[in-house]
Every structure is written in C-alpha cells, then in structure tokens.
Design an enzyme around this catalytic site. Structure first.
Site, PDB file in Angstrom:
ATOM      1  N   SER A 117       1.035  -1.075  -0.108  1.00  0.00           N
ATOM      2  CA  SER A 117      -0.085  -0.031   0.223  1.00  0.00           C
ATOM      3  C   SER A 117       0.740   0.987  -0.030  1.00  0.00           C
ATOM      4  O   SER A 117       1.740   1.384  -0.900  1.00  0.00           O
ATOM      5  CB  SER A 117      -1.038  -0.017   1.285  1.00  0.00           C
ATOM      6  OG  SER A 117      -1.949   1.011   1.083  1.00  0.00           O
ATOM      7  N   THR A 118       0.910   2.209   0.839  1.00  0.00           N
ATOM      8  CA  THR A 118       1.517   3.321   1.263  1.00  0.00           C
ATOM      9  C   THR A 118       2.995   2.928   0.923  1.00  0.00           C
ATOM     10  O   THR A 118       3.663   2.355   1.627  1.00  0.00           O
ATOM     11  CB  THR A 118       1.304   4.200   2.326  1.00  0.00           C
ATOM     12  OG1 THR A 118      -0.259   4.111   2.472  1.00  0.00           O
ATOM     13  CG2 THR A 118       1.774   5.628   2.179  1.00  0.00           C
ATOM     14  N   MET A 170      -0.048   0.885   5.224  1.00  0.00           N
ATOM     15  CA  MET A 170      -0.913   1.242   6.404  1.00  0.00           C
ATOM     16  C   MET A 170      -2.065   0.460   6.294  1.00  0.00           C
ATOM     17  O   MET A 170      -2.592  -0.092   5.495  1.00  0.00           O
ATOM     18  CB  MET A 170      -1.379   2.787   6.357  1.00  0.00           C
ATOM     19  CG  MET A 170      -2.360   3.197   7.429  1.00  0.00           C
ATOM     20  SD  MET A 170      -1.610   3.020   9.010  1.00  0.00           S
ATOM     21  CE  MET A 170      -0.576   4.440   8.947  1.00  0.00           C
ATOM     22  N   ASP A 172      -4.704  -4.585   5.858  1.00  0.00           N
ATOM     23  CA  ASP A 172      -5.099  -5.496   4.589  1.00  0.00           C
ATOM     24  C   ASP A 172      -4.181  -6.666   4.219  1.00  0.00           C
ATOM     25  O   ASP A 172      -3.015  -6.316   4.122  1.00  0.00           O
ATOM     26  CB  ASP A 172      -5.545  -4.728   3.589  1.00  0.00           C
ATOM     27  CG  ASP A 172      -6.093  -5.390   2.225  1.00  0.00           C
ATOM     28  OD1 ASP A 172      -6.919  -6.253   2.439  1.00  0.00           O
ATOM     29  OD2 ASP A 172      -5.855  -4.957   1.015  1.00  0.00           O
TER      30      ASP A 172
END
Length: 363
Positions: A177-178, A296, A299
C-alpha cells in the site's frame, strides 16, 4: 493534543480554500499555511516547519515535480501529491512517487468542488498516514548511461541471472500500500526473465495502475502488465491488480488464471490484498511465496497467515526500510512471516529460495 501541521501548495485559490477547510475541520490537524506557487511555499516551509505538505503538480514558476525533487534532496518531509484523473496525471504521479512523495490524491477535472469534498475522508487519511511516514533523503538522478534509464531512473547495474528450470506451479504473491510503488519496483527489477509468475495487489485508484505497470515494464527483465480477467498467469510475467477492481487467481487445469471483477470492498479496499492472498492460499498452497511490503492498515495480514498455513513461505519487509510499517507489522503479529527482511534483501532471498538454497528456518 499536538496537531498535524499542514501547508497546502496549489495554484488554484479554490483548491487551496477547499483543502484548508477540510484540514481545519479535523480535530487532529490544522492548515498553517497555503501557497500558490513553490517559491512562496519554500519560504513557508522554512518559517512554519510543517509536518506534511500537499502539493499540486502543475504550477507557475516551478512545476511540482521539480519542487518535490529539490525538497526531497534538501529538506526531506512527507508530501501528499494532488493529481488529476488523466493519463498524463497518472504518469506524472508515478514520477512523483519515485521522487519520494508518500501518496497522492486523484482530483477530478470536472466537478472539482463536489469531487474534492467527496475525497475529504481519503485526503485527511493520507495526511495522517504521511505524518507518520519514514522519509528518506533522495538524491539527484544519475546522468544518462550505465545504471540509468531514459527516465533518469536507477536500474540494475547488471541483468538478473536466470533461475533455470523452475516448476510452472510456483507463484509469487505481493501485497503493498503506502510507499509500495517504489518497494514493488525494488523487488521486480531484480527478478530474471524466467522467474515464476508474480501477482501483485497495490492499493491504487482506477486510472493509475496502467501507468504504474507500464513504467515497471520499461525497467524490468520480466513483462509487467495490468491484470485482465481470464488471462493465464505465465512465468516471466507480473500482473498488477487494476485500480477499482478486485483481483484474485483461480485454477484452470494445470494453469493459474487471473480473475478481475467488480466486487465489494474488502478491508476498505478494492483491490484488496486479502482477496488476492486468500486465493493464493486456496489454489497455490506450498508452491507459493508471499511478500508483504510497506503500507498502512492490516489488509492481507490474516490471508497471509492462511497462505503460510497452506504451506507458502512468506517474506515481510522490516520496519527500518518501510515508508509505513502497518501492513507488515500486522502480518508479523498474525504469525504470517517466515522471514522479516530489509527491502533490498527480499528479491535475493526469494531467488535463493527458488533455486533451492533458501534458509528453511521459520520464525
């Protein structure tokens, strides 16, 4: 409570006003300044010392990319880019992430006021995440020649060594992700042309994964493409989940195939790492290698443990090399990690394991 101090940089007075209003409505953040061009922003940053800046790309006097490049070399700090939902906007956003931006918000070209208001939850979430990100100083791109590309981007000094004969049942599954766009690049550029098929979920909105895949494809020995429904997963290929779709794999005889569908959000995401990893646990089992990179939230953590329980071997990025140590931390806490490694070591560990020389010790 100490508030997150934000400086908004955008040449549109309307956008500056909207972002300022959204930020100031949050109990944990405040807009301490708004600048209409990078030169004014530079002085504001020196004077106000913000925690995060939001940065438009197309601005007068100095474009956002040039300003970002200078900022990340001279005074690294968390930056959230404000991008446009266009092909050009997506390409420039990929470059901004390469230069060190933590994340981006894709604003619509029409219906700007309503569009930005609808994005307010995403905007403040990304500012919060950015305020906690581990930012590293970037350096000027190398001059054209060995070790650089036509984009001025660093590429491997040598071609990855072929693996030799590897079972076509092997599969590598990656979640991020991020900060993940650069982390994924770091892994993929080290994969040889005969590597097993690689399936990837990176949290990204529609319109941006096509440019992301194209940029990676231009840098890697393997073929990198956006996943399409029904496509067979081939060795030497990496498939990236399309933004706004759920991506999983299925089995068709001896082959793995991509399934891309309009399905519900999972863990607030579409695409979701959870969806991909669950399908890998079900259909690949012990032939899978899992990789959890910076991001973050949580997931994919639970599904990565399902992969491990089904026999996969899993690598998780360590805290020191993560932009955001959220998803990797949750994967470790879930008991999903076999090895926790710096980002720069993950590809070599995967290749070593595929060659049969991997350390079998499980943590």
């Amino acid at each position: 409570m100490k508030k997150i101090r934000v400086v908004v940089v955008d040449d549109s007075a309307l956008v500056r006003s909207l972002l300022t209003e959204i930020i100031n409505k949050q109990p944990d953040m405040e807009c301490v300044g708004a600048a209409n061009d990078p030169l004014i922003a530079r002085e504001m940053i020196r004077e106000l010392d913000p925690d995060v800046i939001t940065l438009d790309i197309e601005m007068p006097k100095m474009d956002g990319l040039e300003f970002l490049s200078r900022l990340m070399r001279l005074r690294p700090m968390p930056v959230v880019m404000i991008s446009t939902l266009t092909e050009r906007g997506a390409e420039v956003t990929m470059r901004a992430l390469e230069l060190g931006a933590v994340d981006f918000v894709a604003k619509p070209r029409i219906g700007l006021v309503d569009g930005i208001k609808e994005l307010s939850v995403s905007i403040v979430d990304k500012v919060r995440i950015a305020s906690k990100a581990h930012i590293k100083r970037s350096f000027a791109p190398k001059s054209q020649g060995a070790g650089s590309s036509s984009h001025g981007l660093e590429v491997p000094a040598s071609v990855p060594v072929p693996l030799g004969r590897i079972s076509t049942e092997k599969l590598v599954a990656v979640g991020a992700s991020t900060g993940g766009t650069e982390a994924i690049k770091e892994v993929l550029i080290k994969m040889p042309a005969d590597s097993p098929g690689i399936v990837i979920t990176q949290h990204m909105p529609p319109g941006f994964t096509t440019s992301f895949a194209a940029r990676l494809n231009s840098l890697c020995q393997i073929t990198v493409q956006e996943a399409t429904n029904g496509t067979r997963v081939l060795p030497g290929h990496a498939y990236i989940a399309p933004g706004g779709k759920q991506f999983r794999i299925d089995r068709s005889g001896a082959n793995y195939v991509c399934v891309v569908e309009d399905a519900e959000l999972v863990n607030r995401h579409r695409p979701s790492v959870e969806v991909l990893f669950q399908s890998v646990a079900k259909f690949v089992g012990r032939n899978a290698i899992g990789i959890m990179l910076t991001g973050m939230g949580n997931d994919g953590a639970r599904a990565m443990k399902e992969m491990k329980d089904a026999g996969s071997y899993n690598y998780v990025q360590d805290e020191a090399s993560c932009i955001v140590f959220g998803m990797p931390r949750e994967a470790i806490l879930a008991g999903a990690a076999d090895e926790v490694l710096p980002l720069t070591d993950i590809a070599a560990a995967v290749l070593s394991r595929l060659k049969g020389a991997g350390d079998r010790y499980r943590i």
